[in-house]
Design an enzyme around this catalytic site. Structure first.
Site, PDB file in Angstrom:
ATOM      1  N   HIS A  49       0.805  -1.216   0.000  1.00  0.00           N
ATOM      2  CA  HIS A  49       0.000   0.000   0.000  1.00  0.00           C
ATOM      3  C   HIS A  49       0.844   1.275   0.000  1.00  0.00           C
ATOM      4  O   HIS A  49       0.311   2.356  -0.252  1.00  0.00           O
ATOM      5  CB  HIS A  49      -0.917   0.024   1.230  1.00  0.00           C
ATOM      6  CG  HIS A  49      -1.985  -1.017   1.204  1.00  0.00           C
ATOM      7  ND1 HIS A  49      -2.949  -1.072   0.226  1.00  0.00           N
ATOM      8  CD2 HIS A  49      -2.249  -2.063   2.034  1.00  0.00           C
ATOM      9  CE1 HIS A  49      -3.750  -2.090   0.444  1.00  0.00           C
ATOM     10  NE2 HIS A  49      -3.353  -2.715   1.537  1.00  0.00           N
ATOM     11  N   ALA A 172      -7.742  -4.795   9.508  1.00  0.00           N
ATOM     12  CA  ALA A 172      -8.657  -3.988   8.696  1.00  0.00           C
ATOM     13  C   ALA A 172      -9.338  -4.829   7.620  1.00  0.00           C
ATOM     14  O   ALA A 172     -10.573  -4.854   7.509  1.00  0.00           O
ATOM     15  CB  ALA A 172      -7.902  -2.820   8.076  1.00  0.00           C
ATOM     16  N   ASP A 173      -8.542  -5.529   6.807  1.00  0.00           N
ATOM     17  CA  ASP A 173      -9.136  -6.367   5.768  1.00  0.00           C
ATOM     18  C   ASP A 173      -9.904  -7.536   6.370  1.00  0.00           C
ATOM     19  O   ASP A 173     -10.919  -7.974   5.807  1.00  0.00           O
ATOM     20  CB  ASP A 173      -8.058  -6.864   4.808  1.00  0.00           C
ATOM     21  CG  ASP A 173      -7.695  -5.814   3.771  1.00  0.00           C
ATOM     22  OD1 ASP A 173      -8.604  -5.266   3.134  1.00  0.00           O
ATOM     23  OD2 ASP A 173      -6.493  -5.534   3.610  1.00  0.00           O
TER      24      ASP A 173
END
Length: 253
Positions: A49, A172-173
């Site tokens: 990211h 998060a994912d």
């Protein structure tokens, strides 16, 4: 493994206490040094990211090679060429994102091993690491990033993959895949239960559990669960927090 072939990360994980990490998402040379100066045990470079390329990661790794801090690079998948390049540049470990099966985990490990055990091409760039393939392999730690509900059903098989050092949780994912808000993900009972399940599977297999905590309070909570490798904040978060505190002190508000 001989002590002199162990990486900084492996030596840190040899302690009984949790180890703490910072995270780099942009092209900064000072960020990793400041995490080291602050006493962090490792620094992660985000090639999934973050705004980092191979050359930027290699420069940062070279700049901190003499500092007592471990280095981790997160990559988006088990593609062998990018993994080989960051290892040739001296990374202690790779975290491979979105692992959902034993086959994917095995591919990640194979990318860090030379023939005949794997598919890593021989091309060391760092003279200080030498040219012994066995030594180059032994200092590398491979973490499978568990961050989807689909991965939970295959945990036992993933943990059984030879050569894995550990599982690294992406809350998060994981929350998104479970239909849960990503903000404060580990505070949601379902996500927390999943984190505990992942940690239990890793521990039973003799593997290290790591996690992206995102802040100190969450990091402390994860340490209380027994998780060993905890990333606290990215350089942008650390800068913003410090800048905010300096401004508050100056203005009194």
């Amino acid at each position: 493994m001989a002590e002199n072939s162990a990486s900084n990360l492996q030596r840190a994980l040899g302690r009984a206490t949790p180890i703490w990490g910072g995270w780099i998402t942009g092209p900064t040379l000072l960020g990793p040094e400041e995490f080291a100066r602050a006493g962090y045990d490792y620094v992660g470079f985000d090639a999934q990211h973050g705004y980092l390329d191979d050359a930027g990661i290699a420069r940062a790794l070279r700049r901190i090679e003499h500092l007592p801090i471990g280095t981790v690079v997160r990559l988006p998948n088990a593609d062998a060429a990018p993994i080989g390049r960051v290892l040739d540049a001296g990374a202690d470990a790779v975290v491979i994102a979105m692992i959902e099966s034993a086959e994917q985990a095995a591919a990640a490990v194979a990318a860090t091993r030379h023939q005949p055990a794997g598919i890593r091409s021989f091309g060391p760039l760092r003279a200080d690491l030498g040219h012994d393939p066995a030594a180059l392999e032994s200092r590398v730690s491979v973490f499978a990033m568990i961050e989807t509900a689909a991965a939970l059903s295959g945990l036992a098989e993933i943990c059984a993959v030879d050569g894995l050092a550990g599982l690294y949780v992406g809350p998060a994912d994981l929350a998104l895949s479970m239909g849960v808000d990503v903000v404060g993900a580990t505070k949601h009972p379902a996500v927390l239960d999943a984190v505990v399940t992942i940690h239990r599977a890793a521990t039973e297999a003799g593997l290290v559990t790591g996690i992206h905590a995102g802040d100190g309070k969450t990091g402390r909570a994860m340490a209380k669960l027994g998780i060993r490798m905890i990333t606290l904040a990215a350089e942008s978060q650390a800068l913003r927090r410090g800048a905010t505190e300096h401004l508050r002190e100056a203005t009194g508000r």
